[in-house]
Scaffold this motif. Structure first.
Motif, PDB file in Angstrom:
ATOM      1  N   TYR A 209       0.827  -1.209   0.000  1.00 50.25           N
ATOM      2  CA  TYR A 209       0.000   0.000   0.000  1.00 50.25           C
ATOM      3  C   TYR A 209       0.861   1.258   0.000  1.00 50.25           C
ATOM      4  O   TYR A 209       0.616   2.206  -0.766  1.00 50.25           O
ATOM      5  CB  TYR A 209      -0.916   0.011   1.224  1.00 50.25           C
ATOM      6  CG  TYR A 209      -1.721   1.281   1.347  1.00 50.25           C
ATOM      7  CD1 TYR A 209      -2.903   1.437   0.624  1.00 50.25           C
ATOM      8  CD2 TYR A 209      -1.296   2.342   2.154  1.00 50.25           C
ATOM      9  CE1 TYR A 209      -3.635   2.604   0.704  1.00 50.25           C
ATOM     10  CE2 TYR A 209      -2.020   3.509   2.235  1.00 50.25           C
ATOM     11  CZ  TYR A 209      -3.189   3.642   1.512  1.00 50.25           C
ATOM     12  OH  TYR A 209      -3.903   4.809   1.587  1.00 50.25           O
TER      13      TYR A 209
ATOM     14  N   ASN B 232      -2.670  18.102  -5.991  1.00 47.65           N
ATOM     15  CA  ASN B 232      -2.300  16.809  -6.585  1.00 47.65           C
ATOM     16  C   ASN B 232      -1.392  16.989  -7.810  1.00 47.65           C
ATOM     17  O   ASN B 232      -1.653  16.489  -8.895  1.00 47.65           O
ATOM     18  CB  ASN B 232      -3.565  16.042  -6.983  1.00 47.65           C
ATOM     19  CG  ASN B 232      -3.267  14.599  -7.377  1.00 47.65           C
ATOM     20  OD1 ASN B 232      -2.301  14.008  -6.898  1.00 47.65           O
ATOM     21  ND2 ASN B 232      -4.081  14.040  -8.249  1.00 47.65           N
TER      22      ASN B 232
ATOM     23  N   LYS C 189       2.412   1.657  -3.460  1.00 51.53           N
ATOM     24  CA  LYS C 189       1.420   1.956  -4.490  1.00 51.53           C
ATOM     25  C   LYS C 189       0.944   3.399  -4.397  1.00 51.53           C
ATOM     26  O   LYS C 189       0.820   4.101  -5.408  1.00 51.53           O
ATOM     27  CB  LYS C 189       0.234   0.999  -4.367  1.00 51.53           C
ATOM     28  CG  LYS C 189      -0.848   1.241  -5.411  1.00 51.53           C
ATOM     29  CD  LYS C 189      -2.025   0.311  -5.204  1.00 51.53           C
ATOM     30  CE  LYS C 189      -3.134   0.611  -6.212  1.00 51.53           C
ATOM     31  NZ  LYS C 189      -4.322  -0.249  -5.998  1.00 51.53           N
ATOM     32  N   GLU C 190       0.680   3.861  -3.188  1.00 53.50           N
ATOM     33  CA  GLU C 190       0.177   5.219  -2.986  1.00 53.50           C
ATOM     34  C   GLU C 190       1.299   6.245  -2.829  1.00 53.50           C
ATOM     35  O   GLU C 190       1.038   7.423  -2.605  1.00 53.50           O
ATOM     36  CB  GLU C 190      -0.734   5.261  -1.745  1.00 53.50           C
ATOM     37  CG  GLU C 190      -1.914   4.308  -1.801  1.00 53.50           C
ATOM     38  CD  GLU C 190      -2.836   4.591  -2.972  1.00 53.50           C
ATOM     39  OE1 GLU C 190      -2.918   5.778  -3.390  1.00 53.50           O
ATOM     40  OE2 GLU C 190      -3.471   3.646  -3.476  1.00 53.50           O
ATOM     41  N   LYS C 191       2.565   5.782  -2.919  1.00 56.19           N
ATOM     42  CA  LYS C 191       3.735   6.673  -2.832  1.00 56.19           C
ATOM     43  C   LYS C 191       3.700   7.521  -1.554  1.00 56.19           C
ATOM     44  O   LYS C 191       3.897   8.738  -1.575  1.00 56.19           O
ATOM     45  CB  LYS C 191       3.818   7.567  -4.067  1.00 56.19           C
ATOM     46  CG  LYS C 191       4.014   6.793  -5.366  1.00 56.19           C
ATOM     47  CD  LYS C 191       4.137   7.738  -6.540  1.00 56.19           C
ATOM     48  CE  LYS C 191       4.478   6.979  -7.824  1.00 56.19           C
ATOM     49  NZ  LYS C 191       3.442   6.011  -8.189  1.00 56.19           N
ATOM     50  N   VAL C 192       3.444   6.851  -0.435  1.00 58.08           N
ATOM     51  CA  VAL C 192       3.296   7.557   0.845  1.00 58.08           C
ATOM     52  C   VAL C 192       4.599   8.256   1.226  1.00 58.08           C
ATOM     53  O   VAL C 192       4.596   9.434   1.612  1.00 58.08           O
ATOM     54  CB  VAL C 192       2.862   6.562   1.953  1.00 58.08           C
ATOM     55  CG1 VAL C 192       2.881   7.254   3.314  1.00 58.08           C
ATOM     56  CG2 VAL C 192       1.480   6.001   1.652  1.00 58.08           C
TER      57      VAL C 192
END
Length: 480
Positions: free
Chosen positions: A17, A53, A20-23
């Motif tokens: 996660y 964004n 994928k979300e580039k946290v």
């Protein structure tokens, strides 16, 4: 994650996660902008930043000497990336701006516009909604280290700096061919970009600064300031040779500006290797394991180990293997899930090959949250598959492998006792190839950003290609 059990084991889906979300990258970008802009209300600023964004939009400086093709390449880039093109001319086009009016006062007096004012003009344009949402390409600025430092102090930091490069003698030949349309400011060239309309041809004029003496002086000034600019952007610049067809130069520029820079985000490789039989999946997985310590998971080997270890799943698998039948997908997936969930796989990463073989298997693996971050397809012609495998033999005494073409048996005695694996018989190979080709398109569509590798070459060359895409960030998707 159960905090009462030791050692703590982070579920694999947490890493999937975050990646994928580039946290990590998101937090890093937010902190960068916070420190650069230093807003009075940091919390509201971060909220607005998230709403925009725009972390992936282009932010590019396109620099180079005169006659290097900056305008042409910048225009092509903006069209391809759908971003805003800023030049020294259009920075002065807003007649309602007080800064533009101040700049024209300097021009009327015949004085150069100060670097501080140019910085404010750029800052004013970059604060507009179109630049924030779409990104920008700034052409031919900064021209000195002083200007570069002023931009940095104003919080204007590009993602990529492209520096066009060509021999001086080439530039001296190109510059006299420049022409400009006085009605709209469009630029043309007698050799490379001549308009087809005779009316436009007649009104073109020779711009200032194209004489040999002026060209030499400007080139001297450019070279004097270039090292200072490079030092200001030493980690994010790339020189592109423009002494070649502009289409080739543009392809190199586009590849660079769509690359991602390295960051400090933790990266755990999760690699899927696809390819027809004989494409070298096992060898490439072994090389990755040997060099980087990634866990090598071969579906066929995992099944054999389960049977040999007499585990519960092994007992279920044993009849299928003995009868040469395909093991049901739900059993294979369950067994692979055990290996992929282990601590070493979660921390060191894994390379999986031999599974999935079709779309349904891929979906089952995905449903368990085992999502790869690199998917490679090893491509070789069918003729090469037959050449590699149908001529491969094994010595039943020593276990050594031989190949009739590349590694023949050392003696006739050894040659006579060699056996061929039934899987490598031509009829079986054809059946396996047909199965692979029937499913390959579905698997390509299922996984995003697949990477095709020409596997019909030296194995170590193939490995270097796979390695480069594994350790470097993937490029940004190409915008249509």
């Amino acid at each position: 994650m159960d905090a009462t059990n030791r050692p703590l084991r982070i579920p694999p889906e947490m890493g999937v996660y975050a990646e994928k979300e580039k946290v990590f990258e998101l937090i890093q970008k937010m902190m960068e902008r916070l420190l650069l802009d230093r807003p009075e209300d940091p919390i509201q600023y971060l909220i607005d930043h998230l709403k925009n964004n725009n972390d992936e939009v282009p932010r590019i400086f396109l620099l180079g000497p005169l006659a290097s093709g900056k305008r042409t390449l910048a225009t092509m880039l903006c069209k391809q990336l759908n971003c805003i093109h800023l030049t020294m001319e259009n920075l002065l086009s807003d007649e309602t701006s007080a800064l533009v009016a101040e700049a024209y006062l300097y021009k009327k007096k015949g004085q150069e516009i100060p670097s501080e004012l140019w910085t404010k003009l750029i800052q004013e344009h970059l604060s507009k909604v179109d630049c924030i949402k779409q990104g920008w390409v700034i052409e031919a600025f900064p021209q000195t280290r002083e200007q570069a430092l002023m931009l940095q102090m104003a919080g204007i930091v590009p993602e990529h700096v492209v520096i066009l490069d060509a021999p001086d003698n080439v530039l001296l030949e190109r510059n006299p061919g420049k022409r400009i349309d006085p009605t709209n400011g469009e630029r043309y060239h007698t050799a490379f970009d001549w308009p087809s309309d005779p009316v436009i041809q007649q009104r073109l004029v020779v711009p200032e600064g194209t004489s040999e003496e002026q060209t030499g002086k400007r080139l001297l000034d450019y070279h004097r300031n270039l090292s200072g600019i490079i030092n200001s952007y030493s980690k994010i610049f790339k020189k592109i040779n423009v002494d070649q067809p502009y289409v080739d130069a543009f392809a190199q520029v586009l590849t660079f500006v769509q690359s991602r820079h390295r960051n400090a985000a933790p990266h755990t490789p999760r690699i899927l290797l696809f390819g027809p039989p004989g494409s070298g999946k096992s060898l490439q997985a072994a090389l990755m394991t040997q060099k980087y310590g990634i866990v090598n998971i071969c579906s066929g080997q995992v099944l054999k180990e389960a049977v040999a270890g007499k585990t519960k799943l092994g007992e279920l698998i044993k009849p299928y293997i003995e009868n040469k039948q395909q093991v049901p997908d739900h059993i294979v997936v369950k067994l692979l899930a055990e290996h992929l969930s282990k601590l070493d796989s979660s921390t060191r990463g894994w390379v999986l090959h031999g599974f999935p073989q079709d779309l349904e298997q891929a979906r089952k693996l995905n449903d368990l949250r085992f999502v790869p971050n690199r998917v490679f397809f090893l491509d070789i012609p069918d003729e090469t598959v037959f050449e590699r495998l149908s001529l491969r033999m094994t010595d039943p005494v020593t276990g050594d492998r031989y190949h009739s073409m590349y590694k023949p048996a050392p003696s006739m005695k050894v040659q006579l006792r060699l056996n061929q694996n039934p899987k490598h018989a031509e009829e079986n190979l054809k059946m396996r190839l047909d199965m692979y080709h029937a499913n390959v398109q579905d698997l390509e569509s299922f996984y995003e950003g697949v990477i095709h590798v020409n596997a019909d070459q030296d194995p170590h060359t193939v490995f270097e290609y796979i390695e480069s895409f594994t350790i470097k960030p993937l490029p940004k998707p190409v915008l249509q």
